[in-house]
Design a protein around this motif. Structure first.
Motif, mmCIF file in Angstrom:
data_model
loop_
_atom_site.group_PDB
_atom_site.id
_atom_site.type_symbol
_atom_site.label_atom_id
_atom_site.label_comp_id
_atom_site.label_asym_id
_atom_site.label_seq_id
_atom_site.Cartn_x
_atom_site.Cartn_y
_atom_site.Cartn_z
ATOM 1 N N ALA A 196 -3.514 -1.962 0.701
ATOM 2 C CA ALA A 196 -2.423 -1.579 1.352
ATOM 3 C C ALA A 196 -1.610 -2.585 0.706
ATOM 4 C CB ALA A 196 -2.129 -1.684 2.731
ATOM 5 N N PHE A 197 0.010 -2.110 0.338
ATOM 6 C CA PHE A 197 1.246 -2.633 0.202
ATOM 7 C C PHE A 197 1.985 -2.989 0.567
ATOM 8 C CE2 PHE A 197 -1.583 -1.490 -3.522
ATOM 9 C CZ PHE A 197 -1.931 -2.335 -4.010
ATOM 10 N N PHE A 198 2.899 -3.991 0.896
ATOM 11 C CA PHE A 198 4.860 -4.305 1.445
ATOM 12 C C PHE A 198 4.917 -4.092 -0.287
ATOM 13 C CE2 PHE A 198 3.019 -6.631 4.355
ATOM 14 C CZ PHE A 198 3.779 -5.707 5.677
ATOM 15 N N ASP A 199 6.646 -3.279 -0.271
ATOM 16 C CA ASP A 199 7.811 -3.131 -1.226
ATOM 17 C C ASP A 199 8.087 -4.692 -0.990
ATOM 18 O OD1 ASP A 199 9.336 -2.813 1.264
ATOM 19 O OD2 ASP A 199 10.505 -1.319 0.106
ATOM 20 N N SER A 200 9.311 -4.851 -2.148
ATOM 21 C CA SER A 200 9.856 -6.185 -2.087
ATOM 22 C C SER A 200 11.059 -5.776 -1.207
ATOM 23 C CB SER A 200 10.993 -5.993 -3.450
ATOM 24 O OG SER A 200 11.732 -4.320 -3.390
ATOM 25 N N THR A 201 11.363 -4.594 -0.112
ATOM 26 C CA THR A 201 12.202 -4.615 0.779
ATOM 27 C C THR A 201 11.211 -4.924 2.477
ATOM 28 O OG1 THR A 201 12.838 -2.607 1.030
ATOM 29 C CG2 THR A 201 13.773 -3.632 -0.311
ATOM 30 N N GLN A 202 10.806 -5.519 2.626
ATOM 31 C CA GLN A 202 9.388 -4.794 3.117
ATOM 32 C C GLN A 202 9.452 -4.042 4.243
ATOM 33 O OE1 GLN A 202 8.919 -9.645 3.472
ATOM 34 N NE2 GLN A 202 9.082 -9.018 5.473
ATOM 35 N N GLU A 203 10.219 -2.821 4.229
ATOM 36 C CA GLU A 203 10.716 -1.599 4.589
ATOM 37 C C GLU A 203 9.744 -0.662 4.318
ATOM 38 O OE1 GLU A 203 14.307 -1.155 4.313
ATOM 39 O OE2 GLU A 203 15.564 -2.845 5.771
ATOM 40 N N SER A 250 -13.387 8.793 -7.848
ATOM 41 C CA SER A 250 -12.303 8.249 -7.300
ATOM 42 C C SER A 250 -11.558 7.411 -7.400
ATOM 43 C CB SER A 250 -13.406 7.732 -5.927
ATOM 44 O OG SER A 250 -14.518 7.247 -6.505
ATOM 45 N N VAL A 251 -10.942 6.276 -6.624
ATOM 46 C CA VAL A 251 -10.617 5.559 -6.890
ATOM 47 C C VAL A 251 -11.039 3.965 -6.702
ATOM 48 C CG1 VAL A 251 -8.629 4.045 -5.720
ATOM 49 C CG2 VAL A 251 -7.913 6.558 -6.075
ATOM 50 N N LYS A 252 -11.081 3.771 -7.813
ATOM 51 C CA LYS A 252 -11.673 1.906 -7.300
ATOM 52 C C LYS A 252 -11.015 1.048 -7.410
ATOM 53 C CE LYS A 252 -15.976 3.908 -8.889
ATOM 54 N NZ LYS A 252 -17.126 3.800 -6.872
ATOM 55 N N CYS A 253 -9.723 1.027 -7.590
ATOM 56 C CA CYS A 253 -8.834 -0.301 -7.150
ATOM 57 C C CYS A 253 -7.592 0.272 -7.894
ATOM 58 C CB CYS A 253 -9.529 -1.781 -8.089
ATOM 59 S SG CYS A 253 -9.141 -0.612 -10.512
ATOM 60 N N CYS A 254 -6.934 -0.588 -7.115
ATOM 61 C CA CYS A 254 -5.103 -0.457 -7.516
ATOM 62 C C CYS A 254 -4.639 -1.358 -7.283
ATOM 63 C CB CYS A 254 -4.681 0.671 -6.884
ATOM 64 S SG CYS A 254 -4.797 0.152 -4.861
ATOM 65 N N THR A 255 -2.812 -1.336 -7.690
ATOM 66 C CA THR A 255 -2.368 -2.688 -7.327
ATOM 67 C C THR A 255 -1.264 -2.088 -7.575
ATOM 68 O OG1 THR A 255 -1.675 -5.206 -8.307
ATOM 69 C CG2 THR A 255 -1.895 -3.803 -10.455
ATOM 70 N N PHE A 256 -0.104 -3.106 -6.777
ATOM 71 C CA PHE A 256 1.702 -2.890 -6.662
ATOM 72 C C PHE A 256 1.956 -4.177 -7.121
ATOM 73 C CE2 PHE A 256 5.553 -2.136 -3.985
ATOM 74 C CZ PHE A 256 5.827 -1.317 -4.987
ATOM 75 N N HIS A 257 3.190 -3.865 -8.284
ATOM 76 C CA HIS A 257 4.188 -4.483 -8.076
ATOM 77 C C HIS A 257 5.922 -4.683 -7.433
ATOM 78 C CE1 HIS A 257 6.611 -7.352 -10.882
ATOM 79 N NE2 HIS A 257 6.489 -7.928 -10.871
ATOM 80 N N PRO A 258 5.916 -5.229 -6.503
ATOM 81 C CA PRO A 258 7.515 -5.231 -5.557
ATOM 82 C C PRO A 258 8.597 -4.876 -6.427
ATOM 83 C CG PRO A 258 5.529 -6.613 -4.569
ATOM 84 C CD PRO A 258 5.442 -6.499 -5.953
ATOM 85 N N LYS A 259 8.108 -6.350 -7.830
ATOM 86 C CA LYS A 259 10.345 -6.837 -7.903
ATOM 87 C C LYS A 259 10.415 -5.213 -8.920
ATOM 88 C CE LYS A 259 9.651 -11.332 -8.579
ATOM 89 N NZ LYS A 259 9.794 -12.612 -8.632
#
Length: 919
Positions: A196-203, A250-259
């Protein structure tokens, strides 16, 4: 030869399991390789491996935002805190639970980890705080999940923590007490949440599940409460969008870049995709192979994406904007069988059961090229003397020749019948290549130029296991067989020279000394026998059974002391000078022997990884249940999830029922091949953990000087023979071997000293002066050393004057040597003076006794006075010459002048006292 070898790098393995991490500047990548951590510098194309080891394979690593502290946690929850800049271990700690994820907060003050089903937050050790006994101080523990936590992530302001779990939910926790009202559970997925991830605005919050669903959450009011006042509204996190990847895997891994709102996801079939959020627009869709993507990481700038696959040991760094690879490395996914150093010592070639041959660069640690033409396991590798051609043997029935300039296979050698080759060797001239097989008892001989089979050498009565040529011209071939004999062959004479050497057991490995005068053989009974080829006799024998560290296996019901497994050496290798030998086998040790004294110099322990069979020493009875090791029983209840739990498929702990055809093997620690570097500063071992490099110094980079020939001890000695003294002394200093420098130094003739000193590069002047100062104190060649000192100072006096700080150590050594010479010359002068006076008095007495004539006495006295005057004048001339020489040697050194002046003054004062006594 030096014996203080230490572990310096790990090649052949780039990724095993766990997560990969970028450094804060985004130019360095950290990758766990088994129970160690490797670091890849993507800008300067270098890599190194930390020296410390975990007791088990690493499960997670984390690097703080400042790039100074690194934490690595193994599968048992034991953590090690490391100073990343200094590469030193600071603290060991046990979290007492399995840790799947660990993350530092963006401000670096705390780090959070998922220990089982709890989220633990700890304070980051800080020097600004008061010194305390335990560097790790737990700040808070969060509960709420009903199953193990899979991932942890932080908000940008370091106030909130998001945890994903196998209970198909994600939870929000606050770091500070004033924000505790935001604690909430995000449920709705039908499979366990990957991350789970937050975006850059945390909204916005994004949650991803294993079944390929990605939910977008927003902190908003309930539906139907839009018309109510703000005080009456009930705000909470709600799903505002559901998207699905629609992948067959199936999904094994993921990542998110907020900027940049870039979302990257990896699947079990090797596919990875790039999406733009929150619109969920597909940007790119690529594949890194047929094996699953194990981990994904993106650097802070969002330009480079790192992928890791544990099935094949792959590590990729992908620049998604230009669609190009920054790094693309893969180790052997099967056991390595052989290794060989290139003649210049800058590369290592490895061969494995996967049929591939890989060329590794020593300095960078990267794989330069991979050859996959062989259709079966590659069993042997041999280099030609010049290092531009390499030969390999394989079980596919071929011996191939490789051009290392164009990186291609240009010759293929086969026999008259289909046989599997187990060993290969090439003569020093590179004209003849030979191979042995376990199928028949003949040695195949081919011509490299024509690829024709020239001869089949018969004589052995068992399978031929290893072959070896010496490095000298017209070297003979040695072959070892399972018929308990070693035979020496004259290839160009097409005959066997002498009777075979009989052994007490089957041969396992063979090595010929570089001068081709001695051969070493390891046998099944744990002994190493050494034979003199010229005299056809055994010169020594080493029993290595007492030196081997053999651990116990998991299923063994006895300790390692009672184990008889692996009590022999499967591979041996000579050092460049033939005075040292290293040996290893199916055990956890590498033994280094001093051959002249027949003693064990040093023993290296390969690995401390307890997940490998053969590393344990003691027996704990509680771990053995009904003849079955408890570690091999899956007690987690998730036997169906075979992709994560590679354990025995047993229904109940202690039960022996199950699928009898199921292969549940644990890798064992062993060394398949060892080899010394031709540059004399390192050796390599192909082991279960990878390609281990041990060196005598941290840096294996040579001094930057252009030489047209390979820098090896053999070529250095050859330069001496050819009269190329300048190249010889430069190569000796590059190799940095004291005995070799001494040999070159004393091999230079007296008349060539001034010429060599004039042409010597300035980079070696200080080292040569320091070397002369160290050996001159114990050397008998006084005049030789003085000529060297005079020539060096005369030729490079201006450079020495401008760089006194560089030459300070060497000049002090020279000054100490010259001072000692002055003392000895003065003391010898005194002795000669006294002896001269004694002889003169003796002559006077004998002349008076023989001749009573007064006239003759007068004549004798006159003669004595004349001789005395001549002697005194000679002494004065010698003293003046000595003073001039000393002043030239010391140059501008005032202390040396004062020292010599003191001696000359004391000498003159003593002469005046003698004159007064005579008067």
């Amino acid at each position: 030869m030096k014996s203080d070898f230490k572990f310096s790098n790990l090649l052949g393995t780039v990724y095993r399991q766990g997560n990969v991490v970028f450094s804060p500047d985004g130019t360095t990548l950290l990758s766990p390789v088994g129970n160690r951590v490797s670091v890849f510098d993507l800008i300067h194309n270098k890599s190194f491996t930390f020296n410390y080891e975990h007791r088990k394979n690493i499960a997670a690593i984390a690097l703080n935002p400042q790039g100074t502290l690194m934490i690595s946690v193994d599968e048992d929850g034991r953590a090690i805190l490391v100073n990343f800049k200094a590469r030193t271990v600071l603290h060991h700690f046990n979290f007492k639970n399995q840790v799947k994820s660990i993350e530092f907060s963006p401000d670096g003050t705390h780090f959070a980890l998922g220990a089982g089903r709890f989220v633990e937050v700890w304070k980051t050790p800080d020097l600004a705080e008061d010194r305390q006994f335990a560097p790790f101080v737990r700040y808070r523990v969060y509960a709420g999940h009903y199953n193990d936590i899979t991932a942890i992530s932080w908000s940008n302001d370091s106030r909130f923590i998001l945890s994903a779990s196998k209970d198909m939910t994600a939870r929000i926790f606050s770091l500070h007490s004033e924000d505790k009202h935001v604690k909430m559970s995000l449920a709705g997925h039908k499979d366990y949440v990957v991350k789970a991830f937050f975006d850059s605005t945390q909204e916005l919050i994004y949650t991803v599940s294993k079944d390929g669903a990605i939910f977008r959450w927003e902190y908003t009011e309930r539906p139907g409460e839009e018309d109510l006042d703000d005080e009456q509204k009930t705000l909470s996190w709600r799903i505002i969008a559901r998207n699905f990847f629609n992948s067959q895997s199936s999904v094994k891994c993921c990542t998110f870049h907020p900027k940049s709102n870039l979302f990257i996801v990896g699947f079990g079939n090797g596919e990875f995709r790039l999406y733009e959020m929150p619109s969920f627009s597909l940007i790119q869709q690529l594949s890194m192979g047929s094996n699953s993507v194990s981990t994904i990481s993106i650097n802070p700038s969002g330009e480079w994406i790192a992928f890791g696959s544990k099935d094949l040991g792959q590590l990729l760094v992908y620049e998604w904007q230009s669609e190009s690879y920054i790094l693309r490395q893969q180790g052997h996914f099967d056991s390595m069988n052989a290794l060989a150093y290139s003649p210049d010592g800058s590369r290592i070639v490895t061969a494995a059961d996967d049929g591939k041959i890989k060329i590794w660069d020593i300095v960078s640690g990267f794989c330069l090229a991979t050859f996959d033409e062989h259709q079966s396991s590659v069993t042997g590798i041999a280099f030609a003397k010049r290092g531009q051609i390499m030969f390999s043997s394989s079980l596919d029935g071929t011996v191939r020749a490789w051009d290392l300039i164009r990186f291609r296979n240009f010759r293929t050698f086969t026999s008259t019948s289909r046989i599997q080759f187990s060993s290969v060797a090439v003569d020093p001239s590179g004209e003849i290549v030979v191979a042995g097989s376990l199928d028949n008892f003949d040695i195949q001989v081919w011509s490299v130029q024509t690829s024709q089979l020239l001869d089949q050498l018969s004589g052995h009565e068992g399978p031929i296991f290893c072959l070896s040529f010496g490095t000298e011209a017209n070297a003979k071939l040695a072959s070892a067989s399972w018929d308990k004999t070693v035979r020496i062959w004259d290839i160009f004479g097409r005959s066997q020279s002498g009777e075979p050497f009989d052994l007490t057991s089957e041969c396992l490995s063979l090595a010929m000394r570089p001068d081709s005068k001695e051969v070493a053989v390891s046998t099944m009974d744990g002994k190493i026998a050494f034979f003199d080829i010229e005299n056809a006799r055994m010169v020594r024998e080493i029993d290595g059974r007492k030196d081997i560290l053999q651990g116990r296996y998991r299923e063994d019901e006895f300790s390692s002391e009672n184990s008889k497994r692996g009590k022999h050496f499967d591979t041996i290798a000579y050092s460049f000078d033939g005075l040292t030998l290293i040996a290893a086998g199916n055990n956890n040790s590498i033994c280094m022997y001093d051959l002249p004294n027949e003693v064990l110099l040093k023993r290296f322990k390969i690995s401390l990884n307890m997940q490998l069979n053969g590393t344990l020493e003691y027996l704990n009875s509680k771990n053995i249940v009904d003849g079955q090791a408890v570690d091999l029983v899956d007690r987690s209840g998730e036997i169906s999830d075979n992709e994560e739990n590679h354990k025995s498929d047993l229904v109940l702990p202690g039960s022996n029922r199950g699928d009898i055809g199921l292969r549940s093997t644990r890798p064992e620690i062993r060394v398949m091949s060892v080899g010394f570097s031709p540059t004399a500063n390192a050796f390599a071992a192909a082991s279960t953990e990878g390609l281990l490099i041990y060196s005598v110094d941290d840096s294996m980079i040579f001094d930057p000087i252009d030489l047209d020939i390979d820098v090896t001890p053999e070529n250095t000695i050859q330069c001496i023979t050819d009269g190329e003294y300048l190249n010889a002394i430069a190569m000796a200093f590059r190799l940095n071997e004291t005995y070799l420098i001494h040999k070159v130094y004393e091999s230079i003739k007296k008349e060539n000293i001034k010429l060599v000193a004039n042409d010597l590069p300035t980079i070696y002047v200080s080292r040569l002066l320091e070397f002369i100062g160290n050996i001159a104190m114990d050397s008998a060649h006084v005049e030789f050393n003085l000529l060297w000192i005079e020539s060096l100072i005369t030729a490079h006096g201006k450079y020495i004057t401008k760089n006194k700080h560089i030459f300070a150590k060497g000049l002090r050594s020279i000054q100490r040597f010259l001072t000692r010479i002055v003392k000895e010359v003065v003391s010898y002068g005194y002795k000669v003076n006294y002896l001269n006076e004694f002889l003169l008095v003796s002559i006077d007495t004998s002349a008076i006794n023989l001749n009573k004539d007064e006239d003759e006495d007068v004549i004798i006295e006159d003669v004595n006075e004349d001789e005395q005057m001549d002697v005194d004048s000679d002494k004065e001339d010698e003293q003046e010459e000595d003073d001039d020489d000393e002043e030239g040697w010391f140059g501008p050194n005032d202390e040396g002048k004062k020292y010599i002046d003191n001696f000359s003054n004391s000498d003159s004062e003593e002469e005046e006292d003698d004159d007064e006594e005579e008067e």
